[in-house]
Enzyme design. Structure first.
Site, short mmCIF file in Angstrom:
data_model
loop_
_atom_site.label_atom_id
_atom_site.label_comp_id
_atom_site.label_asym_id
_atom_site.label_seq_id
_atom_site.Cartn_x
_atom_site.Cartn_y
_atom_site.Cartn_z
N ASP A 71 2.17 -1.46 7.20
CA ASP A 71 2.61 -0.30 6.70
C ASP A 71 1.57 -0.30 5.63
OD1 ASP A 71 4.62 0.08 8.09
OD2 ASP A 71 6.80 -0.37 6.67
N TYR B 25 11.12 4.51 8.47
CA TYR B 25 11.32 3.42 7.94
C TYR B 25 11.93 4.18 6.06
CZ TYR B 25 14.07 -0.48 9.97
OH TYR B 25 14.90 -1.04 10.32
N HIS C 165 14.42 -6.72 15.14
CA HIS C 165 12.56 -6.84 14.61
C HIS C 165 12.81 -7.68 13.46
CE1 HIS C 165 14.83 -2.87 13.40
NE2 HIS C 165 14.53 -3.08 11.99
N HIS D 178 11.58 -7.57 8.62
CA HIS D 178 10.66 -6.95 7.91
C HIS D 178 10.07 -7.88 6.94
CE1 HIS D 178 12.10 -2.75 8.76
NE2 HIS D 178 13.09 -3.32 8.92
N ASP E 286 0.80 -11.64 -10.78
CA ASP E 286 -0.52 -12.03 -11.96
C ASP E 286 0.85 -12.45 -13.65
OD1 ASP E 286 -2.15 -12.84 -13.98
OD2 ASP E 286 -3.46 -11.91 -13.09
N ASP F 98 1.38 -14.02 -17.06
CA ASP F 98 0.80 -14.48 -18.06
C ASP F 98 1.33 -15.41 -18.96
OD1 ASP F 98 -1.92 -14.57 -16.79
OD2 ASP F 98 -2.83 -12.28 -18.33
N GLU G 19 -3.09 -25.69 -5.15
CA GLU G 19 -2.62 -24.96 -3.92
C GLU G 19 -2.63 -25.22 -3.37
OE1 GLU G 19 -5.94 -21.06 -5.00
OE2 GLU G 19 -6.51 -22.08 -3.45
N GLU H 125 -10.46 -11.70 -4.86
CA GLU H 125 -9.47 -11.90 -4.23
C GLU H 125 -8.16 -11.28 -5.03
OE1 GLU H 125 -9.81 -16.05 -2.59
OE2 GLU H 125 -8.18 -15.91 -4.46
N PHE I 108 -7.22 -17.64 0.68
CA PHE I 108 -7.04 -17.92 -0.79
C PHE I 108 -6.69 -19.20 -0.86
CE2 PHE I 108 -5.70 -13.30 -2.01
CZ PHE I 108 -6.88 -12.62 -0.92
N GLU J 3 -7.57 -25.44 -4.23
CA GLU J 3 -8.29 -25.90 -6.12
C GLU J 3 -6.91 -26.49 -6.91
OE1 GLU J 3 -10.78 -22.39 -6.84
OE2 GLU J 3 -10.36 -21.97 -5.15
#
Length: 760
Positions: free
Chosen positions: A380, A465, A514, A516, A523, A525, A566, A635, A657, A661
């Protein structure tokens, strides 16, 4: 609430506040308006400064969009065509959105009185009218009066963006329909009239995506439905595959035709075979003009209003510019025209918890024995999730007395488009206690706290939708992210083994299976930007009972684990993961534990597309229910709007990604994917209910505080058996008879959702 103007500069806003309020009171006729709210009385200089600072996250104003558009029209040195009239061979400005500044610059500005980051726009231009057609992204700034435009495409994506990756314009969809109506349907007159009673206006369309099998393809199956409200559940079983790769529309071609389980080479072929009696026809009964079973019209007369939400003493939150203050919370908000709703600089008691919380994409993978749907993987983002925010209905989409805000977009248009009342903000009583206890012992007492939280809500309608996006801020420091799904599923025509792919819900309609999948970027902190991902779990160990060594017991213990790379922090859909997983700070609470915030997910996902599928890398974010990576400016998003048009060579592949690391003591981002498997059933007629179709996640304090901060909520209730619990001095609920006796003065119902309509 209708917002006719925007405060671009703090000083201007302060100087014009009184005039603004007076004008708006007159214009809205008393309709609830954010400028009529007053900030909490104890709002200090620090909060006021923060309020002004959060303008760096504010969406572009219509004036800024107009300035950017005007600047590019004058400085790109090419002829730019209005997108509503643009052919594939034309140049046009597709979108103008806010370019977020680098996080380091923002934090220097917010936290250390650094220089305000330059305000810039991100502009996507389709260059079709040149020797090397391509898609180019520009940074345009500084705003509000731009003087430069920098091509960032190669630096951002590692190369130019081929023109076949471009997002389809609304006009291109319209050109497909005109091409079929004028060029192709006349080639099969008997078939079209005898089977569909085709009269030039009784078709509606959907378009299967991605467009083909290889990079560079622009092939799409155009599915035909009855032209009635809720047409998605009225399939004819007729699909035409168009090759629209050529920039010259006259060179477009029909590659295949499908009807009722049979495939044909083109329209001449189906006409010939129909005339020879070789086409198996299952004629669909004509639906009434209102859609019949797909209509959302009332079936019975209204009975009067149900329970109503209202605030006895007015709202306990306040909004200034793009910042919300509620109890101990503050945050800035916005809606990116492509990605949708997002919040920034989320603080509790002045301490930042989340730097960015944003929607990334919503995807559906369909299954069917019809050609278009068996191949459909709708992403979408390519249609514009934020651009799909439309006017909310008072009393249905949001509480009647919520605060309604307008948003402005520049996507597939020649001028800014305003979506009035497309965001709502309100305080919601969840009608369940956040905490409670009744003590029946020697000193009976009752203590409790209602779960009253602030909700930031918007809703996206992407073709068939509808998604309800909620960011919820609770008094205990928890943040909830909740998604409800509604709207119309896409239905297939029933033939052959159709019920292997769903449930029959009408004579010729199959509710196609289907999935979804919806991903968010978080992010966080926690106690600063340097965090570590921790996991707490449980295990049983067999030990001798200390008081009876001849007996053994299975003793439960806690297992702590540092997820230091990661790869260790990337959990695929069906992987086991620690029961408690959290971002941990470098500092500790009073009790010596690392302060943290836990991620707790609610999801009922189906299976992910096999990784051997040639399109899978484009949606590789869906492999993981949770992945935590080191934050990088290059990224910013887990996917791209170009991925659906070329999933075989994705512009952004999230799996890249994750490269092992270290994520110890780093600035971290959590990528959270939730979803559900939908097998439509009879009760999805007329359309899908939100009830049960809800998913999301929580961000919950995990030793972040020394105790639950909601214990200091003014909503707390406590009384003992020795107290007069009917006294207002003891129990504030005893005062409701007086404080909430009168129903408030409800403003008149308004709706502007049918104004400024744009073609899709």
């Amino acid at each position: 609430m209708k917002m006719k103007m925007k405060w671009t500069y703090p000083l201007l806003a302060i100087c014009t506040t009184i005039i603004f309020i007076i004008v708006w009171t007159f214009q809205t006729g008393g309709r609830k308006s954010i400028v009529c709210k007053s900030l909490p009385q104890d709002l200090g200089l620090e909060e006021k400064t923060q309020d002004m600072h959060n303008l760096i996250f504010d969406d572009l104003s219509p004036a800024e969009m107009i300035q950017v558009n005007r600047y590019l029209q004058q400085n790109l040195a090419v002829l730019l065509v209005d997108p509503s009239e643009a052919k594939p061979s034309d140049n046009c400005i597709y979108s103008i959105t806010l370019q977020l500044p680098p996080k380091a610059e923002v934090l220097e500005f917010l936290d250390h009185q650094g220089r305000r980051p330059v305000r810039q726009a991100l502009v996507t231009v389709h260059f079709g009218n040149q020797k090397d057609p391509n898609v180019t992204e520009f940074l345009v700034g500084p705003l509000p009066n731009p003087t430069y435009h920098h091509d960032i495409t190669v630096g951002k994506y590692g190369g130019k963006l081929p023109y076949f990756k471009r997002v389809l314009l609304g006009n291109e969809f319209e050109e497909m329909h005109v091409f079929l109506q004028e060029r192709e349907y006349p080639k099969a007159p008997n078939f079209m009239y005898e089977v569909f009673d085709y009269n030039g206006s009784n078709f509606q369309y959907t378009h299967a995506m991605p467009p083909g099998f290889n990079s560079g393809d622009r092939l799409t199956w155009v599915n035909h439905f009855q032209n009635v409200p809720g047409f998605y559940v009225h399939p004819f079983g007729f699909e035409v595959q168009l090759d629209i790769r050529s920039l010259d529309i006259s060179d477009w071609k029909v590659k295949k035709v499908f009807y009722n389980g049979q495939y044909f080479e083109d329209m001449e072929d189906i006409e010939r075979q129909f005339n020879e009696g070789l086409v198996k026809v299952n004629k669909v009964k004509k639906s009434p003009p209102d859609g019949g079973y797909s209509s959302l019209k009332q079936r019975v007369p209204p009975k009067g209003p149900g329970p109503l939400h209202y605030e006895p003493r007015g709202p306990r939150y306040s909004i200034r510019n793009n910042q919300v203050l509620f109890m101990s919370w503050s945050f800035a908000f916005g809606t990116d025209a492509i990605q949708g709703p997002r919040v920034f600089d989320v603080r509790f008691k002045g301490e930042r918890i989340v730097y960015e919380l944003s929607l990334q994409d919503a995807m559906s993978v369909y299954g069917s024995n019809n050609p278009g749907q068996m191949y459909t993987r709708y992403m979408d983002l390519s249609y514009g999730i934020g651009n799909g925010l439309y006017t909310l209905t008072q009393g249905v989409d949001c509480p009647y007395l919520a605060t309604y805000l307008d948003r402005h977009y520049f996507v597939d248009t020649s001028s800014p488009v305003t979506r009035e009342a497309s965001i709502c903000i309100f305080e919601q009583n969840a009608e369940v206690p956040l905490r409670r206890h009744y003590e029946s012992g020697q000193a009976p007492f009752y203590g409790g706290l209602e779960d009253s939280a602030l909700v930031f809500r918007s809703m996206t309608s992407v073709t068939n939708y509808d998604y309800v996006w909620d960011f919820i801020f609770h008094q205990n420091g928890a943040i909830g992210v909740r998604v409800h799904a509604s709207g119309y599923p896409l239905f297939s025509f029933i033939f052959g083994d159709a019920t292997e792919f769903g449930n029959r819900v009408q004579q010729w309609s199959l509710g196609s299976i289907h999935t979804h999948s919806i991903q968010f970027k978080v992010d966080m902190d926690i106690g600063g930007v340097k965090n570590t991902l921790m996991g707490n779990d449980m295990a049983f160990e067999t030990v001798k009972a200390p008081w009876s060594p001849k007996h053994k017991i299975n003793r439960m213990k806690m297992v702590r684990k540092v997820l230091d790379t990661e790869n260790k922090a990337a959990f695929r859909l069906h992987d086991d993961m620690p029961k408690h997983i959290y971002f941990a700070a470098n500092n500790t609470n009073k009790w010596g534990h690392k302060r943290g915030y836990r991620i707790q997910m609610v999801s009922f996902s189906g299976d992910h597309l096999p990784e051997t599928d040639p399109m899978e890398r484009a949606i590789s974010w869906d492999r993981y229910k949770l992945a935590v990576t080191k934050r990088k400016e290059n990224e910013p998003s887990s996917t791209s709007p170009y991925n659906m048009l070329d999933p075989w060579s994705p512009t952004v592949a999230f799996s890249d990604f994750i490269n092992n690391e270290s994520i110890v003591n780093e600035d971290l981002v959590a990528w959270i994917t939730t979803g559900f498997l939908h097998i439509p059933h009879a009760e999805d007629i007329p359309n899908t209910l939100t009830l049960g179709n809800v998913l999301g996640f929580f961000l919950r304090p995990y030793n972040f505080f020394d105790e639950d901060p909601s214990i200091y909520s003014p909503d707390s209730v406590f009384f003992t058996s020795e107290q007069d619990f009917t006294s207002c001095d003891v129990n504030q609920l005893a005062c409701l008879q007086k404080t909430a006796a009168c129903v408030p003065n409800f403003p008149a119902f308004t709706y502007s959702g049918f104004q400024n309509m744009t073609k899709l």
